[in-house]
Design a protein around this motif. Structure first.
Motif, mmCIF file in Angstrom:
data_model
loop_
_atom_site.group_PDB
_atom_site.id
_atom_site.type_symbol
_atom_site.label_atom_id
_atom_site.label_comp_id
_atom_site.label_asym_id
_atom_site.label_seq_id
_atom_site.Cartn_x
_atom_site.Cartn_y
_atom_site.Cartn_z
ATOM 1 N N ASP A 41 0.843 -1.206 0.000
ATOM 2 C CA ASP A 41 0.000 0.000 0.000
ATOM 3 C C ASP A 41 0.878 1.256 0.000
ATOM 4 O O ASP A 41 2.102 1.164 -0.039
ATOM 5 C CB ASP A 41 -0.981 -0.018 1.188
ATOM 6 C CG ASP A 41 -0.284 0.279 2.504
ATOM 7 O OD1 ASP A 41 0.961 0.282 2.523
ATOM 8 O OD2 ASP A 41 -0.983 0.485 3.506
ATOM 9 N N GLY A 42 0.228 2.409 0.003
ATOM 10 C CA GLY A 42 0.966 3.667 -0.128
ATOM 11 C C GLY A 42 2.051 3.848 0.927
ATOM 12 O O GLY A 42 3.169 4.225 0.612
ATOM 13 N N ASN A 43 1.717 3.544 2.181
ATOM 14 C CA ASN A 43 2.700 3.745 3.239
ATOM 15 C C ASN A 43 3.872 2.785 3.114
ATOM 16 O O ASN A 43 5.013 3.145 3.387
ATOM 17 C CB ASN A 43 2.043 3.592 4.607
ATOM 18 C CG ASN A 43 1.213 4.808 4.946
ATOM 19 O OD1 ASN A 43 1.491 5.903 4.449
ATOM 20 N ND2 ASN A 43 0.182 4.627 5.749
ATOM 21 N N SER A 45 4.961 1.565 0.295
ATOM 22 C CA SER A 45 5.751 2.090 -0.811
ATOM 23 C C SER A 45 6.659 3.203 -0.332
ATOM 24 O O SER A 45 7.850 3.217 -0.621
ATOM 25 C CB SER A 45 4.843 2.648 -1.914
ATOM 26 O OG SER A 45 4.369 1.608 -2.718
#
Lengths: 139, 487
Positions: A41-43, A45
């Motif tokens: 997920d974004g975090n 990444s």
């Protein structure tokens, strides 16, 4: 009966326990296989790119981390496959599990505190609620 | 895929997702653009114009579709003293020069230089950025009553708890609306955006900065432009890598550098402050389904539209709500992972990270922190790699001594290397085995020459064994030269 297993992992200690239980479950049938799924997920990444330099290195590190799970399962004589997906963890796992012919989903529960769950939510709870197949939650 | 197909794919491959994500990003951008302008000491409109211009220009010419660029905290922090000492016009000129530097950087394909910046410096960079964004908010609490604290707390509670119940609306937007409404109805008398500066409801106009075009001007703005260019590219290329990773696709970093440059040049001509890519907004964009160039275009346009239509409401947003949003931004920017693992990473990496953060917090300049971190890493690296191991073994009845050398021979390591030899031993022959060593430079070759000369002076025969190809080529080239010149 439980032969096609989906093991959702985040690489934590809890998901290693879940992997052990997945192996136990798979050993009960003769033609069992386990697919290991990991969601970026974004975090993840952000933190991985910061710590490993770029996207390619981050991907390699993830594959290394997941190959530990794969080898563990294969050592038990069970064929294993690794799938890395991108998205919001709970939703991506639900989507993947519901659209592929699995017999059971195995997830580890991280055991977050009440405050953390309040803010971050619990991936395992959400998954259990929305997945259309038997789920084994390993504490 | 040919050029037009690729272009079509980047623009029209994900229309629905891009439009929705673009709107979400526009709403999230407004409070940040205003807050960053206030951090820099500017009218809120300067950050909004910048966000509008940069977002739209990057949509067309950026190298990483799906990434959002606008006015940022990192850039705002660098420009504070320039704005305070010389004013807006000089900042606009500095912004144009920043763009020019970034454009040159991209044209000469220097994005690969980024790999010379150690990861612990990058981690220090984002952590320092987070700390500065947080401390920049403390001034808003000075001389304030409990109402300020209560409103900030309320903002944060809404931002963090609302997503547990619904993700349909961005929680920061709800927080701002609720807190603004509360402040208006309670007639709380707290400071608002309108108290911080002007917010004219007009589109940005083209105008070159009104400054004297002299050498003195360049002398003032160049240091800021350099710092802004470095900071902007650092954050932009880092963000591009993060978006690469989130979407599992690749991007053109040199094109992105050129795009950032052109975007800043245009922004400076339209009254906006320098900006760069935003990690937080880009993550929001991708999470909301944005993948293509269209989302940045929509974000920029909707942002400007909202300001034109709702400007009179925007000025009534209490500073408490913005401070809350900025605290959220700083918490989200900080790399908490690095704090948890601080005791686990190599000691030198931890020191580099801490020195980077400390330098930034002390100087308030992100580029100085990066420079300090890079220099310190280089020193640590040189110290680590300059450890040369020399093992001495006696052979054949005390008449032959073999020295086994392990490590890298270069200017920083030759002193220790030479000190490991004993020239007064009673031996006939010395063999220097360098099969596990590498000669890197002039100093290394010089050290070998010196060894030979010193042993020969004592009447000891010297032979060198196991030179690798590169090292022997270096020996021949430089050694041959020095011998020919009579040394």
């Amino acid at each position: 009966m439980f032969s096609h297993l989906l093991l959702a992992t985040d690489g934590s200690e809890h998901s290693h326990r879940a992997a052990d239980k997945a192996i136990e479950l798979a050993s009960l049938s003769t033609d069992a296989s386990i697919e290991i799924i990991y969601v970026v997920d974004g975090n993840t990444s952000k933190s991985d790119v910061l710590h490993y330099g770029d996207s390619q290195m981050a991907s390699r590190k993830r594959e290394e981390m997941l190959s530990v799970f794969k080898e563990k399962i294969e050592q038990a004589g069970i064929p294993a496959r690794v799938t890395i997906l991108h998205g919001i963890p709970a939703e991506t796992i639900i989507e993947y599990a519901n659209h592929h012919p699995f017999d059971c989903l195995i997830v580890g529960s991280r055991g977050r505190s009440r405050v953390q769950t309040m803010i971050l939510g619990s991936v395992s709870h959400k998954v259990i609620k929305h997945v259309n197949l038997p789920v084994l939650m390993v504490k | 895929m040919n050029f037009t197909e690729k272009l079509k794919m980047e623009w029209l491959g994900n229309i629905r997702g891009d439009i929705l994500a673009g709107i979400v990003v526009a709403l999230a951008l407004i409070p940040e653009a205003i807050a960053f302008s206030i951090i820099a000491g500017l009218d809120p409109i300067v950050g909004l114009y910048a966000s509008f211009c940069i977002c739209i220009v990057i949509a067309f010419i950026g190298g990483r579709p799906g990434m959002i660029s606008a006015a940022t905290g990192a850039m705002a922090l660098v420009m504070i003293t320039l704005v305070a000492d010389h004013g807006l016009e000089y900042l606009l000129a500095a912004t144009i020069l920043t763009g020019l530097i970034q454009l040159i950087f991209g044209v000469f394909k220097l994005a690969s230089i980024m790999k010379f910046i150690p990861r612990s410096v990058m981690i220090g960079f984002v952590n320092a950025l987070a700390i500065l964004i947080f401390t920049s908010q403390l001034q808003h609490f000075v001389d304030e009553t409990w109402i300020m604290y209560a409103l900030v707390a309320l903002t944060l509670v809404i931002i963090y708890v609302l997503p547990r119940f619904t993700k349909a609306v961005p929680s920061t937007l709800v927080a701002i609306i609720v807190v603004t409404a509360l402040a208006i109805f309670m007639n709380a008398g707290v400071r608002t955006v309108g108290d911080m500066g002007n917010l004219p409801q007009t589109l940005p106009m083209f105008a070159l900065p009104n400054i004297p075009l002299t050498f003195e001007t360049v002398r003032i703005i160049l240091p800021y432009s350099l710092a802004l260019a470095i900071v902007g590219l650092l954050e932009s290329l880092l963000t591009a890598s993060i978006v690469d990773d989130m979407t599992d696709t690749d991007s053109d970093k040199n094109k992105e550098s050129r795009g950032q440059g052109i975007a800043n040049m245009i922004t400076g001509c339209f009254g906006g402050m320098a900006g760069c890519a935003m990690i937080g907004q880009s993550v929001i964009n991708v999470k909301s389904g944005g993948r293509g160039r269209l989302s940045a275009l929509v974000a920029g346009s909707v942002l400007m539209f909202l300001i034109l239509v709702l400007g009179s409401i925007v000025v009534q947003i209490p500073m408490a709500a913005l401070a809350g949003v900025m605290i959220m931004v700083s918490i989200g920017t900080f790399d908490w992972h690095s704090l948890r693992n601080l005791h686990r990473v190599p000691r030198t990496d931890a020191i580099v990270m801490i020195v980077t953060v400390a330098t930034v917090v002390y100087t308030h300049d992100l580029s100085k922190g990066v420079l300090a971190g890079v220099v310190l890493s280089a020193i640590f690296f040189a110290v680590k790699i300059s450890k040369v191991k020399v093992e001495a073994v006696m052979e054949e009845a005390e008449s032959v001594k073999i020295y086994r050398v392990k490590g890298q021979l270069f200017f920083a390591s030759v002193t220790d290397f030479l000190a490991s030899f004993h020239f007064n031993d009673e031996v006939k022959r010395v063999i220097i085995d360098v099969s596990e060593a590498h000669l890197w430079d002039d100093s290394a070759v010089g050290a070998m020459d010196k060894l030979q000369a010193k042993f020969e002076q004592k009447g000891v025969e010297v032979s060198i064994r196991g030179l690798n190809k590169e090292s022997s080529r270096l020996m021949e080239r430089i050694g041959g030269l020095s011998k020919a010149s009579g040394h």
